[in-house]
Design a protein around this motif. Structure first.
Motif, PDB file in Angstrom:
ATOM      1  N   UNK A   1      35.736  46.450  52.102  1.00 17.70           N
ATOM      2  CA  UNK A   1      35.078  47.632  51.531  1.00 17.70           C
ATOM      3  C   UNK A   1      35.405  47.786  50.056  1.00 17.70           C
TER       4      UNK A   1
ATOM      5  N   UNK B   1      44.630  43.262  40.968  1.00 21.90           N
ATOM      6  CA  UNK B   1      44.387  42.055  41.758  1.00 21.90           C
ATOM      7  C   UNK B   1      45.660  41.562  42.451  1.00 21.90           C
ATOM      8  N   UNK B   2      46.838  41.957  41.932  1.00 18.25           N
ATOM      9  CA  UNK B   2      48.094  41.527  42.556  1.00 18.25           C
ATOM     10  C   UNK B   2      48.621  42.542  43.567  1.00 18.25           C
TER      11      UNK B   2
ATOM     12  N   UNK C   1      42.722  39.512  47.494  1.00 17.24           N
ATOM     13  CA  UNK C   1      43.540  38.323  47.808  1.00 17.24           C
ATOM     14  C   UNK C   1      44.228  38.497  49.155  1.00 17.24           C
TER      15      UNK C   1
ATOM     16  N   UNK D   1      43.660  36.363  52.732  1.00 20.88           N
ATOM     17  CA  UNK D   1      44.735  35.714  53.499  1.00 20.88           C
ATOM     18  C   UNK D   1      44.754  36.206  54.949  1.00 20.88           C
TER      19      UNK D   1
ATOM     20  N   UNK E   1      34.345  31.437  42.177  1.00 22.79           N
ATOM     21  CA  UNK E   1      34.632  30.164  42.833  1.00 22.79           C
ATOM     22  C   UNK E   1      36.023  30.108  43.463  1.00 22.79           C
ATOM     23  N   UNK E   2      37.027  30.705  42.829  1.00 23.08           N
ATOM     24  CA  UNK E   2      38.395  30.561  43.346  1.00 23.08           C
ATOM     25  C   UNK E   2      38.545  31.248  44.707  1.00 23.08           C
ATOM     26  N   UNK E   3      38.073  32.510  44.797  1.00 23.85           N
ATOM     27  CA  UNK E   3      38.224  33.221  46.070  1.00 23.85           C
ATOM     28  C   UNK E   3      37.389  32.562  47.167  1.00 23.85           C
TER      29      UNK E   3
ATOM     30  N   UNK F   1      36.607  29.390  47.326  1.00 23.96           N
ATOM     31  CA  UNK F   1      37.261  28.133  47.697  1.00 23.96           C
ATOM     32  C   UNK F   1      38.381  28.401  48.706  1.00 23.96           C
ATOM     33  N   UNK F   2      39.133  29.459  48.487  1.00 12.14           N
ATOM     34  CA  UNK F   2      40.215  29.783  49.420  1.00 12.14           C
ATOM     35  C   UNK F   2      39.643  30.152  50.793  1.00 12.14           C
TER      36      UNK F   2
ATOM     37  N   UNK G   1      35.792  48.489  42.849  1.00  7.33           N
ATOM     38  CA  UNK G   1      37.198  48.747  43.148  1.00  7.33           C
ATOM     39  C   UNK G   1      37.386  48.442  44.628  1.00  7.33           C
TER      40      UNK G   1
ATOM     41  N   UNK H   1      38.906  48.526  48.249  1.00  8.82           N
ATOM     42  CA  UNK H   1      39.621  49.601  48.928  1.00  8.82           C
ATOM     43  C   UNK H   1      40.384  49.118  50.152  1.00  8.82           C
TER      44      UNK H   1
ATOM     45  N   UNK I   1      41.914  26.168  40.672  1.00  5.62           N
ATOM     46  CA  UNK I   1      41.018  25.598  41.684  1.00  5.62           C
ATOM     47  C   UNK I   1      41.668  24.368  42.334  1.00  5.62           C
TER      48      UNK I   1
ATOM     49  N   UNK J   1      44.195  25.673  44.781  1.00 11.22           N
ATOM     50  CA  UNK J   1      43.517  26.138  46.005  1.00 11.22           C
ATOM     51  C   UNK J   1      43.117  24.942  46.850  1.00 11.22           C
TER      52      UNK J   1
ATOM     53  N   UNK K   1      46.479  32.624  47.853  1.00  6.67           N
ATOM     54  CA  UNK K   1      46.096  33.338  46.632  1.00  6.67           C
ATOM     55  C   UNK K   1      47.206  34.197  46.027  1.00  6.67           C
ATOM     56  N   UNK K   2      47.947  34.983  46.830  1.00  9.35           N
ATOM     57  CA  UNK K   2      48.920  35.883  46.188  1.00  9.35           C
ATOM     58  C   UNK K   2      49.929  35.093  45.362  1.00  9.35           C
TER      59      UNK K   2
ATOM     60  N   UNK L   1      46.689  33.697  41.893  1.00  9.84           N
ATOM     61  CA  UNK L   1      45.521  34.174  41.158  1.00  9.84           C
ATOM     62  C   UNK L   1      45.380  35.660  41.379  1.00  9.84           C
ATOM     63  N   UNK L   2      45.801  36.489  40.439  1.00  9.70           N
ATOM     64  CA  UNK L   2      46.322  36.102  39.117  1.00  9.70           C
ATOM     65  C   UNK L   2      47.703  35.451  39.236  1.00  9.70           C
TER      66      UNK L   2
END
Lengths: 236, 236, 236, 236, 236, 236
Positions: free
Chosen positions: D56, D70-71, D77, D81, D104-106, D108-109, D152, D154, F206, F209, F215-216, F219-220
């Motif tokens: 969401x 993002x962290x 992220x 997982x 692409x990174x997310x 790819x994971x 954002x 959630x 990438x 990955x 990810x954690x 990225x970042x």
């Protein structure tokens, strides 16, 4: 309404872009059906011409839009059986985008009956199945829900609105990569003649651009350019 | 289609909010005409009930939508003359918002003929003049351009789509501050009976809320609340 | 989340226009809830301030959005009973415009419980009844259908999106004639202080405009204007 | 929520068009996720089935939607997982079209973790990179800006709205060329059985259309057609 | 561009509805500014006429749309100081609805300078403050955010697009309850003459409708009606 | 405005996705032109970079938008002749979707003159012809009607709004599969440097990955990841 083989052949060589310009010069500004794009492979890279056979939908109402209604004499099934070979079916879906007006079975029957193409301001459903029927289709896209979820079929061969344009049964429809255009039946010959001439002129102008001629004076053509064009045409 | 004075009087006391809830319980989810709001002073703060007299517009086409077309036998003028006293005119303008379907003169004639109200998913024009006619009007607003600029009148007493709802001539229209609702003719009595009961129950619940009763168990009413309600109703 | 009487009183004298400017200067560009306008008479011509109590709706699904769901523990009824006095209820209706989230009964209960106001990016229903409850309501308008027709209530006091803005429970809401603004709780004091100063300056500038002073140098104020302003303020 | 290999295999042979018809007959009208279309090559020409894992988003707010967020433990992220192998991720982006939820990174994971597909009513970004990951993606298109510009995040595994439909974690998602459909978990077996039967019947009807049988009586099938169909099925 | 007192007085008695009809007959179909409605009390129930003074905004860009930009020589402040008494300011806001182009201070200065009215396809802010200035304003509504949040002022007295219409500085604007219409400067006298005649005819037709005359033959007027009208006009 | 071969080459290797992230970090949130997608084959699968040459259209007005206007000194023809080799033409069509700004002839001339690409928030016409010219075009699609039907050309090398973004002549445009981004001229070097670094980092992520790193922390990148990245970069 009668579309001679000569006019059909002539219009198959004229872009809808040229047709709208010619219609505009004759005072008809609203001739382009806004929304439908070539959807099936059969619709891409070619141009189709035919008299309009109209279909009209309104929003669904649960007491009217039932699976049972599909068997009624005023159903899409009956309408399809009434379509003459060579027509282009034009369906007014009021732009409703959350249900498909037809799926593979109805499109397969239309293809079987020799319908030239289907144009609608709504959606289709079962896109893969519809593509497989070989029917050239112009629409806004494909969704899963059946027409009965959002649409109620009302009748055929009525004057309709489709994509912001009024379509009268028997008007001539031309559809290509830019979409679909309506030529009022009464203007058919005059529009065709002017459009063929316009295409010839524009092909010559494209050659001139290819030779590096700048636009001012060339397009639109001034008197000198016109003289040069006519000289070239005489040469053949 | 025949609307008895009893049913008209009963429906004049039922909100369109209640009517949509009752229709939903009877399986009709699409009954609310989306878009039109009370526009003239005559339409504000009151509720109107009447059988639908339908009008259908499609987009304008310059070769068809001419000032001359206003005199044709298939004109809005002829449609207005055909309207019976007490009807509610419902106009399918395909939601087109850049031209008004009617101005002061046509509305004045409708008022003169005893038309109960006008409902449209389009716009009106000459808002001040229209308000002056005293005709109760539900529409999306007012713009200056004439219908002929964007709309082509097609006919009357056809099944139409208006504001996302299918309207069949003779359906009953109820319009109030929340907008307009269509009651399918075949459901008229059953809907009226259920709606009157629902209004009575909700009025009682409002009293209970006024007394400070919390919502759970009250609305919707559980068995105990229902018993209490019925007891109160017997007391009168 | 705790809103002191001093800050409430200060914010009741600051326009939402000024608040968005102050928030912008502090780096918060998205603070204005797009869509809701003052709807009931109680909401017009006044300004309301309170901590946000959030409600979340998603689209309806027939197996979930039933009249029975109204009695479930995760219902709008339970949410209303959980609202503290003085809060402003903010309902994320995902902008859905074809059903009203609340009608007269639920609004009456909110008014009874001392809820300060209701703000939603959706619609209400039974507009006349809602107005009669005296609850100040900001919404996009009024329609007849019940929430159950299009909306499914999910929960309360979650982070929501409303009118293009993120609202966290306990953020401070200020609503007036221009609409509703969210002040992130962590910025409350800083924003209030800056906003009160900004209002004072703009009131003085309005006086200057009234005296015929041209805009350049006045607004925004250059050094000379600022000196003049500060001198005037000292005079009191 | 547990999706047996048999049901998965059965649903991989059923169009979403058929599924919406079967769901409609069982009373669920809102099951089609409006907006997302097959975007990556991996999504085109195939059908994917899996239990929904929901995400969401709400609109961005500058004090919350920072690169730092993002962290945080409540980040996209962390959600990725937590995704189990074989799930279909369904992201409620509130239809926001001016930022991409993932690049692409997310993606790819997600592909690395064995996620079956991604469905969203929003956009992706870095379309070429995303396509290169091999993840089947249904979305509304691709734009350049990062989610943080407009969205954002959630939380995950909440009930969401996506494309006008309510999705509960563990509902079964089926996605093909027509888009994506939600099957409520409680209806899974009944819907699958009915859908397989419907597909078989429609395949037979397509053969009949291919033989030139007209539509009335064939589709929907009258008693005689049904008898013929059953006879053919017995023959095998 | 010069607007004589006679023409101004004449146009103050002609509805914008009539003007669009007259312009349509002269070949100008796009003359109505779509979107703005009378917003301040000063704009309601009256009609204003004046030459257009144009303003042009484009979307904001953070490196350009700064509070500092308000002091630049190419600012809205400088534009307002350049407005001549009696003009109608027409602002092209590209239809952007999430920020207000002006608030109370700029409108107060415009009122002070004798600007006749403000028309925009965007929004205003601080609606209560703007109303207090007495400036007649046509706009799409009111929001809280400042222009700098979404709009970048570019210049004045350029040809602009506003509400779907091209406005050239010096065109004549007429605004009333139906909205605002642009009269190309070159057509001013011809349009005014025809419009005054049209209003006179329509006033007579309204009288006839009041007497109960049916519409066919009356509106539009056939030869007999025209004769009757001319006879009545001669009587005076 | 001068675009060195080094910067052009560097930007040809940076996605627009990365550019918007870098611009956001530098405080420019509105840099992405919303709407245009790669349209011609020449625009697909490649990235183009060039200084913006701007064009401005407003809505058509029948007394101004005539075929004759095409020969005027302030015409699209004159604008095209003024375009320098290597520029990217950016056309503000106000998002108008019912007419194409250019067809095959004008695009052929642009290709001949060495224009790098065309970007517009409007439509093109004669899609097949335009594709044949080899000009890389980003637009919203293709329709048949000529610009004169809905658009009036105003001028070139002005500050414009295009797809919700302000474009100043000489800004640098980068267009790829995700659409087109504007880099303010003053930020060109700083943005390019940061973007090249960002691309390098993301390419390394990438790879990680691909090796199965979660990810954690990646990225970042946290401190440990950054150290690992820098070590790898030193290795080369």
């Amino acid at each position: 309404m009668t579309l001679s083989p000569e006019i059909r052949a002539a219009l198959e060589c004229v872009t809808t872009a040229t047709l709208t310009t010619v219609l505009l010069k004759k005072g008809v500004r609203t001739a382009y059906i806004s929304g439908p794009v070539p959807f099936t492979d059969a619709a891409k890279g070619r141009r189709f011409v035919g008299p309009a056979f109209t279909l009209r939908f309104v929003p669904a109402r649960e007491d009217l839009s039932t699976p049972e209604s599909w068997s009624s004499p005023r159903s899409t099934r009956a309408a399809i059986e009434a379509m003459p070979e060579g027509c282009i079916a034009v369906a007014d879906a009021m732009g409703i985008a959350d249900a498909g007006i037809f799926g593979d079975i109805l499109c397969a029957r239309m293809a079987k009956k020799g319908v030239t193409a289907l144009v609608t301001d709504g959606m289709l459903r079962d896109g893969a199945g519809v593509a497989g029927t070989g029917l050239p289709v112009w629409c806004k896209g494909t969704v899963a829900p059946a027409s009965v979820a959002s649409l109620n079929f009302v009748g055929w061969e009525e004057t309709i609105g489709c994509g912001g344009v009024c379509v009268v049964p028997g008007d001539i429809i031309v559809a290509d990569g830019d979409g679909a255009v309506v030529i009022p039946a009464a203007l058919l010959e005059a529009v065709t003649t002017a459009a063929v001439e316009q295409e010839q002129l524009e092909a010559w102008i494209m050659q001139e651009v290819g030779r590096g001629v700048p636009l001012p004076g060339l397009y639109p053509a001034n008197a000198e350019t016109k003289a040069r064009y006519e000289a070239d045409m005489k040469k053949g």
